[in-house]
Design an enzyme around this catalytic site. Structure first.
Site, PDB file in Angstrom:
ATOM      1  N   CYS A 163       0.851  -1.184   0.000  1.00 19.93           N
ATOM      2  CA  CYS A 163       0.000   0.000   0.000  1.00 19.93           C
ATOM      3  C   CYS A 163       0.879   1.224   0.000  1.00 19.93           C
ATOM      4  O   CYS A 163       2.076   1.143   0.219  1.00 19.93           O
ATOM      5  CB  CYS A 163      -0.870   0.040   1.250  1.00 19.93           C
ATOM      6  SG  CYS A 163      -1.844  -1.440   1.471  1.00 19.93           S
ATOM      7  N   ARG A 219       1.318   1.766  -5.866  1.00 24.03           N
ATOM      8  CA  ARG A 219       1.525   0.784  -4.797  1.00 24.03           C
ATOM      9  C   ARG A 219       0.252   0.006  -4.459  1.00 24.03           C
ATOM     10  O   ARG A 219       0.283  -0.911  -3.638  1.00 24.03           O
ATOM     11  CB  ARG A 219       2.038   1.482  -3.543  1.00 24.03           C
ATOM     12  CG  ARG A 219       3.348   2.199  -3.746  1.00 24.03           C
ATOM     13  CD  ARG A 219       3.787   2.862  -2.480  1.00 24.03           C
ATOM     14  NE  ARG A 219       4.071   1.901  -1.435  1.00 24.03           N
ATOM     15  CZ  ARG A 219       5.208   1.258  -1.277  1.00 24.03           C
ATOM     16  NH1 ARG A 219       6.202   1.490  -2.106  1.00 24.03           N
ATOM     17  NH2 ARG A 219       5.388   0.396  -0.305  1.00 24.03           N
ATOM     18  N   TRP A 270      -3.877  -2.030  -1.402  1.00 20.57           N
ATOM     19  CA  TRP A 270      -3.900  -3.262  -2.187  1.00 20.57           C
ATOM     20  C   TRP A 270      -4.160  -4.364  -1.183  1.00 20.57           C
ATOM     21  O   TRP A 270      -3.321  -4.649  -0.332  1.00 20.57           O
ATOM     22  CB  TRP A 270      -2.549  -3.440  -2.880  1.00 20.57           C
ATOM     23  CG  TRP A 270      -2.490  -4.561  -3.864  1.00 20.57           C
ATOM     24  CD1 TRP A 270      -2.975  -4.564  -5.144  1.00 20.57           C
ATOM     25  CD2 TRP A 270      -1.864  -5.838  -3.674  1.00 20.57           C
ATOM     26  NE1 TRP A 270      -2.701  -5.763  -5.751  1.00 20.57           N
ATOM     27  CE2 TRP A 270      -2.023  -6.563  -4.882  1.00 20.57           C
ATOM     28  CE3 TRP A 270      -1.200  -6.446  -2.617  1.00 20.57           C
ATOM     29  CZ2 TRP A 270      -1.543  -7.847  -5.049  1.00 20.57           C
ATOM     30  CZ3 TRP A 270      -0.716  -7.734  -2.783  1.00 20.57           C
ATOM     31  CH2 TRP A 270      -0.893  -8.424  -3.998  1.00 20.57           C
ATOM     32  N   ASN A 288       0.959   0.180   6.032  1.00 26.66           N
ATOM     33  CA  ASN A 288       1.397  -0.673   4.927  1.00 26.66           C
ATOM     34  C   ASN A 288       2.174  -1.832   5.540  1.00 26.66           C
ATOM     35  O   ASN A 288       3.161  -1.595   6.237  1.00 26.66           O
ATOM     36  CB  ASN A 288       2.290   0.133   3.972  1.00 26.66           C
ATOM     37  CG  ASN A 288       3.005  -0.748   2.969  1.00 26.66           C
ATOM     38  OD1 ASN A 288       2.483  -1.786   2.566  1.00 26.66           O
ATOM     39  ND2 ASN A 288       4.188  -0.349   2.559  1.00 26.66           N
ATOM     40  N   GLY A 289       1.740  -3.066   5.300  1.00 27.65           N
ATOM     41  CA  GLY A 289       2.426  -4.227   5.866  1.00 27.65           C
ATOM     42  C   GLY A 289       1.413  -5.241   6.373  1.00 27.65           C
ATOM     43  O   GLY A 289       0.239  -5.196   5.984  1.00 27.65           O
ATOM     44  N   GLU A 321      10.130 -10.989 -21.433  1.00 25.90           N
ATOM     45  CA  GLU A 321       9.705  -9.665 -20.981  1.00 25.90           C
ATOM     46  C   GLU A 321       8.545  -9.150 -21.847  1.00 25.90           C
ATOM     47  O   GLU A 321       7.575  -8.586 -21.336  1.00 25.90           O
ATOM     48  CB  GLU A 321      10.907  -8.703 -21.030  1.00 25.90           C
ATOM     49  CG  GLU A 321      10.620  -7.267 -20.664  1.00 25.90           C
ATOM     50  CD  GLU A 321      10.060  -7.071 -19.256  1.00 25.90           C
ATOM     51  OE1 GLU A 321      10.055  -8.023 -18.459  1.00 25.90           O
ATOM     52  OE2 GLU A 321       9.596  -5.958 -18.971  1.00 25.90           O
ATOM     53  N   LYS A 344       4.809  -8.202 -20.366  1.00 26.41           N
ATOM     54  CA  LYS A 344       4.121  -6.913 -20.577  1.00 26.41           C
ATOM     55  C   LYS A 344       2.725  -7.165 -21.153  1.00 26.41           C
ATOM     56  O   LYS A 344       1.749  -6.554 -20.733  1.00 26.41           O
ATOM     57  CB  LYS A 344       4.889  -6.004 -21.548  1.00 26.41           C
ATOM     58  CG  LYS A 344       6.217  -5.467 -21.101  1.00 26.41           C
ATOM     59  CD  LYS A 344       6.168  -4.465 -19.986  1.00 26.41           C
ATOM     60  CE  LYS A 344       6.294  -5.144 -18.661  1.00 26.41           C
ATOM     61  NZ  LYS A 344       7.443  -4.931 -17.867  1.00 26.41           N
ATOM     62  N   GLU A 402       0.401  -8.676 -18.391  1.00 30.90           N
ATOM     63  CA  GLU A 402       0.026  -7.903 -17.208  1.00 30.90           C
ATOM     64  C   GLU A 402      -0.812  -6.669 -17.522  1.00 30.90           C
ATOM     65  O   GLU A 402      -1.621  -6.270 -16.703  1.00 30.90           O
ATOM     66  CB  GLU A 402       1.245  -7.539 -16.360  1.00 30.90           C
ATOM     67  CG  GLU A 402       2.207  -6.590 -17.014  1.00 30.90           C
ATOM     68  CD  GLU A 402       3.395  -6.248 -16.115  1.00 30.90           C
ATOM     69  OE1 GLU A 402       3.290  -6.362 -14.896  1.00 30.90           O
ATOM     70  OE2 GLU A 402       4.429  -5.856 -16.680  1.00 30.90           O
ATOM     71  N   HIS A 439       8.447 -29.091 -28.917  1.00 34.19           N
ATOM     72  CA  HIS A 439       8.274 -30.180 -27.955  1.00 34.19           C
ATOM     73  C   HIS A 439       7.003 -30.021 -27.133  1.00 34.19           C
ATOM     74  O   HIS A 439       6.998 -30.278 -25.937  1.00 34.19           O
ATOM     75  CB  HIS A 439       9.508 -30.254 -27.043  1.00 34.19           C
ATOM     76  CG  HIS A 439      10.764 -30.503 -27.797  1.00 34.19           C
ATOM     77  ND1 HIS A 439      11.189 -31.759 -28.171  1.00 34.19           N
ATOM     78  CD2 HIS A 439      11.673 -29.629 -28.293  1.00 34.19           C
ATOM     79  CE1 HIS A 439      12.314 -31.647 -28.849  1.00 34.19           C
ATOM     80  NE2 HIS A 439      12.632 -30.371 -28.931  1.00 34.19           N
ATOM     81  N   LYS A 477       2.931  -2.250  -7.830  1.00 29.29           N
ATOM     82  CA  LYS A 477       4.289  -2.123  -8.381  1.00 29.29           C
ATOM     83  C   LYS A 477       5.338  -2.755  -7.470  1.00 29.29           C
ATOM     84  O   LYS A 477       6.273  -3.375  -7.935  1.00 29.29           O
ATOM     85  CB  LYS A 477       4.630  -0.662  -8.626  1.00 29.29           C
ATOM     86  CG  LYS A 477       5.966  -0.513  -9.351  1.00 29.29           C
ATOM     87  CD  LYS A 477       6.090   0.790 -10.056  1.00 29.29           C
ATOM     88  CE  LYS A 477       7.394   0.871 -10.842  1.00 29.29           C
ATOM     89  NZ  LYS A 477       7.425  -0.032 -12.003  1.00 29.29           N
TER      90      LYS A 477
HETATM   91  C1  F6R Z   1       6.510  -6.087 -14.348  1.00 35.60           C
HETATM   92  C2  F6R Z   1       6.873  -5.582 -13.059  1.00 35.60           C
HETATM   93  C3  F6R Z   1       7.111  -6.553 -11.955  1.00 35.60           C
HETATM   94  C4  F6R Z   1       8.414  -6.188 -11.226  1.00 35.60           C
HETATM   95  C5  F6R Z   1       8.639  -7.112 -10.036  1.00 35.60           C
HETATM   96  C6  F6R Z   1       9.947  -6.801  -9.336  1.00 35.60           C
HETATM   97  O1  F6R Z   1       6.284  -5.060 -15.267  1.00 35.60           O
HETATM   98  O2  F6R Z   1       7.001  -4.407 -12.871  1.00 35.60           O
HETATM   99  O3  F6R Z   1       7.161  -7.850 -12.438  1.00 35.60           O
HETATM  100  O4  F6R Z   1       9.460  -6.273 -12.141  1.00 35.60           O
HETATM  101  O5  F6R Z   1       7.582  -6.979  -9.125  1.00 35.60           O
HETATM  102  O6  F6R Z   1       9.992  -5.515  -8.830  1.00 35.60           O
HETATM  103  P1  F6R Z   1      11.360  -4.842  -8.435  1.00 35.60           P
HETATM  104  O7  F6R Z   1      12.160  -4.673  -9.678  1.00 35.60           O
HETATM  105  O8  F6R Z   1      10.990  -3.530  -7.802  1.00 35.60           O
HETATM  106  O9  F6R Z   1      12.040  -5.768  -7.472  1.00 35.60           O
END
Ligand code: F6R
Length: 619
Positions: free
Chosen positions: A3, A33, A81, A107-108, A492, A496, A499, A515, A614
């Site tokens: 959060c 967040r 969240w 937050n936690g 990657e 993208k 998500e 396979h 995030k």
């Molecule tokens: C994908 C994304 C997440 C972060 C992951 C790690 O677009 O943003 O998969 O890459 O949560 O986050 P960090 O890099 O902050 O450890």
């Protein structure tokens, strides 16, 4: 919970705007967040506690409840969240005590909340939510009833809490203070003029100050408009003693400007950050020689190297491990941070663990770094956030300098991570005598070209990605295939697409696709091939043919000299020919654009993908 929290206290004359508006603007910047519910509490000029909160995203809730109109002397805000308790009006923060005089944001996760709640219920407290957080204002209330003042009651409460927390609290009985505490969840104090702040991230208060104090685990305190108090718990014969911290010595000035965290005319942060990649890369590369010098020296002497990361950062570690093996002749392996315990047990002295994390707060990566340290390995953090927990805990840290990333989907930090880690791998190879300086220089020069190459790719491919997105928006599935350095790029690209555009996208090693995965191919099934150099053309040509023979719609990301492969594809992003290391930095860009425009064309908000936050600070 992942959060965002904020607290502010201000003297009269600090701002023309009501405090509620200031808190709302700060929460907007923390929305990455979490965003399933939002709320604020303000102590008004008349000394009343005004709480407004609801399920929903901030713009909607703020309009509905009139956040902008709440004036007062101090306040706290929260964007949530959910972990304990579903998203609902009742579970939204702030939470209050029985008398409605104290408000808390958190937050936690409070692990022992059930026990505390049972005790409070026997004392006669009544609860209105399913959250763990709600025990906190009631505990403070309970201590106050026993004669403690607000700050003492807050500290007594913190002593009882187990788990992770960043807390901010206000109390009508001490109206100009915001009380705070931190354990395992990030919390930062901002020192303003006639005002002071606490927040989960500096972006919350960058409009008002760049002078900050990063709080450490176990610290509590309060901010008043012209005062900051921080104390740390020391255990003395089983008793907690709170010892004051010298605040002045802890003040830092951050480089980021407020403009860096606003959208600057772009519809979404994600698009802004995709377009910022040339500048982010230039910033990363401008400091890279100094940034990696110490780490490359220790890597050159190391035994084994484990690289840990989650999500996008994990994809960056895959590239780094490959480059360390190939160009530095080192034993290097990339591991998903949440699975690292099965590897960490094999570590010994002389081994190195590199944690790669945009935020520097991801709990799995952080845990891996902690365990590695305990086992005697040397730890290196590669992050984008100065003074993040990982940066402070690792033996050594490298800052990628990509600027603040607000969009939930990582974009510019990925390309910056790869640029920095590539430089590190090549430098290590040079120091180990594996690479001749002339070869290493060739790669450094190619990396220095990446900002202008990425600018060119953005100019040439954005419109085309948007056109292709018209097709992708109708699809439910896609494969992303690659070999070598192309595989993490494919992974990657698929992440993208998954998500933010909610297309089930799966990445596979191209050679492995026969396979099993090929069984799913039918007419029009999109298969995206990532080819980083002409050397791979022959192999990938046969993969394209196999897929097309079964009806696949073949999309290629490949260098302009791979003409035969591109002539086989239905759609091709033609990329500049570069050294493969530089291609690994830039070839993801069309895939970021494709995911972004697919989300837009499906009417989705790419900055707020469902169910995601995030920064993941819970296991
Ligand atoms: C994908 C994304 C997440 C972060 C992951 C790690 O677009 O943003 O998969 O890459 O949560 O986050 P960090 O890099 O902050 O450890």
């Amino acid at each position: 919970m992942v959060c965002g929290i904020v607290g502010v206290t201000a003297d009269e004359g600090f701002s023309q705007e009501p405090l509620g508006k200031l808190i709302k603007d700060a929460l907007k910047r923390l929305e990455y967040r979490g965003y399933d519910s939002v709320g604020l509490a303000v102590i008004t000029n008349e000394g009343l506690l005004e709480v407004r909160k609801s399920k929903g995203m901030i713009d909607y809730v703020s309009r509905k409840l009139g956040f902008d109109t709440v004036s007062g002397v101090s306040g706290v805000g929260h964007t949530r969240w959910a972990t304990h308790g579903k998203p609902s009006d009742e579970n939204a923060h702030p939470h209050t005590d029985c008398s409605g005089r104290i408000a808390v944001v958190h937050n936690g996760i409070i692990e022992n909340y059930k026990k505390l709640k049972e005790f409070l219920i026997t004392e006669g407290h009544s609860f209105t939510s399913d959250t763990d957080t709600e025990v906190i204002p009631h505990l403070v209330e309970s201590f106050k009833k026993r004669g403690y003042d607000t700050y003492e009651a807050f500290k007594k409460t913190v002593e009882l809490l187990e788990g992770a927390y960043a807390l901010a609290m206000i109390d009508i009985d001490d109206p100009r203070k915001v009380f705070f505490a931190r354990r395992m969840s990030p919390l930062i104090v901002g020192l303003g003029t006639k005002s002071n702040f606490v927040a989960s991230d500096v972006v919350a208060f960058l409009n008002y100050t760049r002078r900050i104090i990063v709080l450490m685990d176990g610290e509590v305190g309060y901010v008043a408009p012209n005062k900051v108090v921080i104390e740390k718990a020391l255990l003395n014969e089983g008793m907690v003693r709170w010892t004051p911290i010298d605040v002045e010595s802890r003040v830092r000035v951050v480089e980021w400007s407020p403009e860096m965290s606003s959208k600057e005319g772009y519809d979404f942060f994600m698009l802004k950050e995709i377009h910022e990649q040339p500048y982010a890369l230039a910033s990363t590369l401008s400091g890279v020689v100094d940034a990696v010098s110490e780490a490359s020296r220790v890597l050159a002497r190391s035994g084994r190297v484990l690289l840990l990361g989650a999500g996008t950062s994990y994809h960056a570690t895959l590239i780094a491990a490959l480059l360390l093996r190939r160009y530095a002749d080192l034993w290097a392996e990339a591991i998903v941070a949440s699975e690292s315990r099965w590897w960490l047990s094999t570590l010994s002295q002389g081994d190195i663990v590199i944690g790669v994390s945009q935020s520097g707060e991801t709990i799995d990566t952080l845990k891996g770094i902690r365990e590695a340290k305990e086992r005697g390995a040397l730890t290196i953090a590669v992050t984008n956030v100065m003074e993040s927990t990982m940066t402070r805990e690792a033996d050594m840290s490298i800052y990628i300098r990509a600027g603040p990333e607000i969009g939930v989907a990582a974009t510019k930090t990925f390309t910056s991570q790869i640029a920095l880690l590539s430089y590190l791998a090549i430098k290590t190879g040079e120091l180990r005598g594996v690479l001749k300086p002339s070869i290493a220089n060739e790669v450094y020069n190619a990396l220095r070209e990446t900002p202008s190459i990425v600018a060119k790719i953005l100019k040439n491919e954005e419109e085309r990605a948007s056109v292709l997105a018209d097709k992708m928006r109708t699809k439910n599935n896609a494969y992303y295939l690659g070999r070598g350095l192309g595989l993490p790029i494919a992974m990657e690209g698929a992440l993208k697409m998954k998500e933010i555009a909610y297309v089930h996208a799966e990445a596979y090693p191209a050679g492995e696709s026969k396979h099993g995965p090929i069984a799913l191919i039918e007419e029009g099934f999109p298969v995206i091939f990532v080819v980083l150099s002409k050397d791979e053309e022959e192999l990938i040509k046969s993969n394209i043919e196999e897929m097309k023979a079964r009806g696949a719609y073949a999309i290629l990301v490949s260098p302009s000299n791979a003409e035969e492969a591109s002539s086989l594809a239905d759609f091709c992003f033609v990329m500049p020919v570069q050294h493969e290391v530089a291609s690994a930095v830039s070839y993801v860009v069309p895939l970021q654009l494709l995911a972004y425009y697919t989300a837009i064309k499906k009417g989705l908000d790419p900055d707020k993908p469902r169910n995601l936050a995030k920064t993941v600070t819970v296991f």
